[in-house]
Scaffold this motif. Structure first.
Motif, PDB file in Angstrom:
ATOM      1  N   ALA A  22       0.840  -1.208   0.000  1.00 20.54           N
ATOM      2  CA  ALA A  22       0.000   0.000   0.000  1.00 20.54           C
ATOM      3  C   ALA A  22       0.870   1.252   0.000  1.00 20.54           C
ATOM      4  CB  ALA A  22      -0.943   0.006   1.198  1.00 20.54           C
TER       5      ALA A  22
ATOM      6  N   TYR B 134      -3.682   3.808  -6.166  1.00 20.38           N
ATOM      7  CA  TYR B 134      -3.882   3.512  -4.743  1.00 20.38           C
ATOM      8  C   TYR B 134      -5.355   3.726  -4.366  1.00 20.38           C
ATOM      9  CZ  TYR B 134      -3.944   4.516   0.297  1.00 20.38           C
ATOM     10  OH  TYR B 134      -4.274   4.557   1.634  1.00 20.38           O
TER      11      TYR B 134
ATOM     12  N   LEU C 222       2.494   1.709  -3.501  1.00 22.72           N
ATOM     13  CA  LEU C 222       1.497   2.151  -4.479  1.00 22.72           C
ATOM     14  C   LEU C 222       1.105   3.606  -4.226  1.00 22.72           C
ATOM     15  CD1 LEU C 222      -0.178   1.333  -6.926  1.00 22.72           C
ATOM     16  CD2 LEU C 222      -1.946   0.493  -5.352  1.00 22.72           C
ATOM     17  N   PHE C 223       0.928   3.980  -2.959  1.00 22.12           N
ATOM     18  CA  PHE C 223       0.566   5.355  -2.604  1.00 22.12           C
ATOM     19  C   PHE C 223       1.643   6.330  -3.087  1.00 22.12           C
ATOM     20  CE2 PHE C 223       0.613   8.978   0.365  1.00 22.12           C
ATOM     21  CZ  PHE C 223      -0.689   9.435   0.215  1.00 22.12           C
TER      22      PHE C 223
END
Length: 183
Positions: free
Chosen positions: A124, A135, A127-128
């Protein structure tokens, strides 16, 4: 100065009298679940999570233990265990804070402003940092799969069945949750 037991009762009663749905485990004010809704204008909007809260005997001098029981995609929340990495709970907790602060301020702020530099969920966080739009799409996908009203109901049903098998009488049906107080 009031005793920790009295403070626990006061804080839990405030939560019970708020708009949050709170279910005590075995009528115990030191262990309960709170239904938490994703903050508006975030990809978490529309999601409903069941957050488990445990208060130590030393509360409010020791921070509460909190964890999401249904899955959530967020850099600072472990996807498998639901553990939350939040400085204000883990390191800078103060007796000035109470349970309402966690659900009205700390968790909404965490969901709005993830700290990808200190992740519990590396996927996460990566991806963020790489692609916020992707995201957000993945967060919304998780909300639909694991935190929709239907998913929350299914979670409750399967949990009740598990509880009934593992420890008789520890959890009652949603129609009359153990320790739920009408105010």
């Amino acid at each position: 100065m009031s005793s920790p037991k009295r403070r626990i009762e006061t804080d839990v009663m405030k939560l019970l009298m708020s708009d949050y749905e709170v279910t005590l485990v075995n009528g115990n004010m030191q262990e309960f679940y709170v239904r938490f809704k994703g903050p508006e204008e975030t990809p978490f909007q529309g999601g409903v999570w069941k957050v488990r809260v445990e208060l130590q005997d030393q509360y409010p001098y020791k921070s509460p233990s909190i964890g999401f029981t249904n899955r959530i995609f967020h850099p600072n929340i472990d996807e498998q265990s639901g553990s939350v990495c939040l400085d204000v709970i883990n390191q800078t907790w103060s007796p000035m804070f109470d349970m309402i602060n966690i659900f009205e301020v700390f968790l909404p702020q965490l969901l709005r402003y993830p700290n990808a530099a200190d992740p519990l969920n590396g996927e996460a966080a990566a991806l963020f940092m790489r692609d916020v739009k992707a995201y957000n799409v993945k967060v919304k996908d998780y909300v639909n799969k694991y935190a929709s009203a239907d998913a929350a109901e299914n979670e409750d049903s399967s949990e009740e069945e598990d509880e009934e098998l593992s420890s008789v009488g520890s959890y009652e049906s949603d129609e009359e949750p153990a320790g739920q107080m009408e105010v």
